[in-house]
Scaffold this active site. Structure first.
Site, PDB file in Angstrom:
ATOM      1  N   HIS A 203       0.795  -1.226   0.000  1.00 54.06           N
ATOM      2  CA  HIS A 203       0.000   0.000   0.000  1.00 54.06           C
ATOM      3  C   HIS A 203       0.829   1.278   0.000  1.00 54.06           C
ATOM      4  CE1 HIS A 203       0.902  -0.024   4.302  1.00 54.06           C
ATOM      5  NE2 HIS A 203       0.544   1.240   4.329  1.00 54.06           N
TER       6      HIS A 203
HETATM    7  C1  UD1 Z   1      -2.259   5.148   6.144  1.00 53.23           C
HETATM    8  C2  UD1 Z   1      -1.104   5.610   7.032  1.00 53.23           C
HETATM    9  C3  UD1 Z   1      -0.077   4.482   7.126  1.00 53.23           C
HETATM   10  C4  UD1 Z   1      -0.734   3.165   7.550  1.00 53.23           C
HETATM   11  C5  UD1 Z   1      -1.867   2.853   6.609  1.00 53.23           C
HETATM   12  C6  UD1 Z   1      -2.580   1.577   6.981  1.00 53.23           C
HETATM   13  C7  UD1 Z   1      -0.523   8.010   6.937  1.00 53.23           C
HETATM   14  C8  UD1 Z   1       0.433   9.002   6.401  1.00 53.23           C
HETATM   15  N1  UD1 Z   1      -0.416   6.762   6.447  1.00 53.23           N
HETATM   16  O1  UD1 Z   1      -1.746   4.947   4.845  1.00 53.23           O
HETATM   17  O2  UD1 Z   1       0.884   4.849   8.095  1.00 53.23           O
HETATM   18  O3  UD1 Z   1       0.237   2.148   7.475  1.00 53.23           O
HETATM   19  O4  UD1 Z   1      -2.791   3.939   6.658  1.00 53.23           O
HETATM   20  O5  UD1 Z   1      -3.474   1.163   5.998  1.00 53.23           O
HETATM   21  O6  UD1 Z   1      -1.327   8.345   7.770  1.00 53.23           O
HETATM   22  N2  UD1 Z   1      -8.496   4.964   0.572  1.00 53.23           N
HETATM   23  C9  UD1 Z   1      -9.715   4.429   0.277  1.00 53.23           C
HETATM   24  N3  UD1 Z   1     -10.537   4.065   1.311  1.00 53.23           N
HETATM   25  C10 UD1 Z   1     -10.207   4.239   2.612  1.00 53.23           C
HETATM   26  C11 UD1 Z   1      -8.968   4.827   2.908  1.00 53.23           C
HETATM   27  C12 UD1 Z   1      -8.123   5.172   1.871  1.00 53.23           C
HETATM   28  O7  UD1 Z   1     -10.054   4.238  -0.873  1.00 53.23           O
HETATM   29  O8  UD1 Z   1     -11.006   3.894   3.501  1.00 53.23           O
HETATM   30  C13 UD1 Z   1      -7.570   5.316  -0.532  1.00 53.23           C
HETATM   31  C14 UD1 Z   1      -7.658   6.760  -0.964  1.00 53.23           C
HETATM   32  O9  UD1 Z   1      -7.450   6.803  -2.342  1.00 53.23           O
HETATM   33  C15 UD1 Z   1      -6.493   7.410  -0.261  1.00 53.23           C
HETATM   34  C16 UD1 Z   1      -5.464   6.278  -0.241  1.00 53.23           C
HETATM   35  O10 UD1 Z   1      -6.244   5.090  -0.101  1.00 53.23           O
HETATM   36  O11 UD1 Z   1      -6.029   8.549  -0.898  1.00 53.23           O
HETATM   37  C17 UD1 Z   1      -4.467   6.386   0.867  1.00 53.23           C
HETATM   38  O12 UD1 Z   1      -5.124   6.479   2.140  1.00 53.23           O
HETATM   39  P1  UD1 Z   1      -4.403   7.247   3.358  1.00 53.23           P
HETATM   40  O13 UD1 Z   1      -5.175   7.097   4.600  1.00 53.23           O
HETATM   41  O14 UD1 Z   1      -4.064   8.633   2.917  1.00 53.23           O
HETATM   42  O15 UD1 Z   1      -3.034   6.490   3.488  1.00 53.23           O
HETATM   43  P2  UD1 Z   1      -2.709   4.935   3.590  1.00 53.23           P
HETATM   44  O16 UD1 Z   1      -1.865   4.570   2.440  1.00 53.23           O
HETATM   45  O17 UD1 Z   1      -3.925   4.107   3.853  1.00 53.23           O
END
Ligand code: UD1
Length: 353
Positions: A203
């Site tokens: 991820h």
């Molecule tokens: C976040 C944390 C990371 C953790 C991870 C666990 C930060 C900087 N990163 O990373 O430390 O290891 O969570 O999973 O806080 N998205 C969805 N649905 C959701 C959530 C996210 O579709 O419910 C997609 C969106 O396109 C989003 C992307 O995933 O932009 C990234 O989500 P984000 O929470 O920004 O970071 P993670 O990569 O999940």
């Protein structure tokens, strides 16, 4: 005593579960604030359901955005929640944007702050989590560290007197869930056909967002004879679709992220893990499943030192690493005894700011 927990992302719900139980058993008035960083049912609600966590008292619904805008949106909304509940302590968990926002909000309002899972360092300043950890540890009144290595980092940064090693709360949850699911069948796709398999997650932006790199990782994993069950984070699915990368090629079997108990059961049934997640490296070690980590460094260095985890940043070296001979057995327990949450809550209750 009123304690307010700020959580928002998948691994934080796992850490919250034993803390909520420990607080309940100590009669703490516990307020849970969910920032909404993770919002898909499979990334959020199922954790509350499966781990028996009380529903959040406040939901900020910030959703996804750039790091700055996402963190800023949390900050703007947290003031109100802290104002309304006026807790004696704020507890933040791990190293996500929700952690840093919760920490900053608490100190701005002069509320004592405890950081659970303090002291982890990758020493990679390009990682958003590294900024979040450093900032949060230095703001916290109480740093609740999971390991001696973490205590060492806190001491190196002048934070020894406010730090205590309580053990790792993810170990608490993992041991409980492991025992619960041990007698159940793993819920894995039928395409695996009862064959030995590996479990993969991917991820991190540095692995998913560059099409060349993502393509090479998929090629390496899918080219192995042993099938790999890839539990795809929404970001991975989105980027793969954007770049035209097929996540079902070769021996790769792709599925949605699993609820936590099913993830644990799948890892227990697997012959190896390949990941760029922090938590999963440690979970693999605790379940004694060899892990290959697609990163240049890890915060959980004990897993590497004990031979159960290998860091392989280069996709070209992945296949050989995943097929390496198994490590020697060990009874080392660097992550504690599965009773960290009780110690963490005790440390908060007995701390005078
Ligand atoms: C976040 C944390 C990371 C953790 C991870 C666990 C930060 C900087 N990163 O990373 O430390 O290891 O969570 O999973 O806080 N998205 C969805 N649905 C959701 C959530 C996210 O579709 O419910 C997609 C969106 O396109 C989003 C992307 O995933 O932009 C990234 O989500 P984000 O929470 O920004 O970071 P993670 O990569 O999940």
């Amino acid at each position: 005593m009123k304690i307010l927990s700020v959580v928002g992302a998948r691994p934080q719900f796992v850490k919250l579960a034993p803390m909520a139980k420990a607080m309940e058993s100590r009669g703490v008035d516990h307020v849970i604030v969910h920032t909404g960083q993770h919002y898909d049912v499979s990334m959020s609600d199922v954790f509350f359901r499966d781990l028996g966590i009380p529903a959040p008292d406040v939901h900020l619904a910030v959703g996804s955005d750039t790091h700055g805008r996402q963190t800023g949106a949390m900050l703007a909304k947290l003031d109100e929640a802290l104002e309304e509940h006026r807790p004696d302590w704020v507890v933040v968990y791990g190293d996500t944007n929700s952690t840093a926002a919760g920490a900053l909000s608490a100190v701005k309002m002069h509320i004592p702050l405890a950081h659970l899972e303090a002291g982890l360092r990758s020493f990679n300043r390009r990682m958003p989590e590294e900024h979040n950890r450093v900032v949060t540890d230095h703001l916290a009144d109480l740093c609740l560290a999971p390991t001696e290595v973490a205590m060492g980092h806190l001491a190196d940064e002048g934070l020894a007197t406010r730090s205590v090693n309580v053990g790792d709360v993810m170990t608490d949850v993992l041991f409980q869930v492991r025992d619960l699911v041990a007698g159940t069948e793993p819920a894995v796709p039928s395409e695996l056909g009862g064959r030995p398999f590996r479990v993969a997650t991917l991820h991190r932006a540095e692995n998913t967002d560059d099409p060349g790199r993502l393509g090479s990782i998929v090629k390496a994993i899918s080219g192995l004879d042993t099938p790999t069950l890839l539990l795809a984070h929404p970001r991975l699915r989105a980027r793969a679709a954007e770049h035209g990368i097929d996540l079902t090629t070769g021996s790769l079997v792709t599925a949605d992220p699993l609820p936590y108990p099913q993830l644990v059961r799948a890892v227990m049934a697997s012959v190896g893990v390949v990941t760029d997640s922090g938590g999963l490296q440690k979970e693999a070690f605790l379940l004694r499943v060899p892990c290959t980590t697609i990163r240049t460094e890890t915060e959980w260095t004990e897993t590497v030192d004990l031979g159960w985890n290998v860091l392989v940043p280069e996709p070209a070296a992945l296949a050989d690493a995943m097929d390496r001979p198994g490590p020697s057995e060990t009874d080392a327990a660097p992550y504690g005894d599965g009773r960290a949450a009780g110690r963490a809550v005790e440390a908060i209750l007995s701390h005078t700011v």
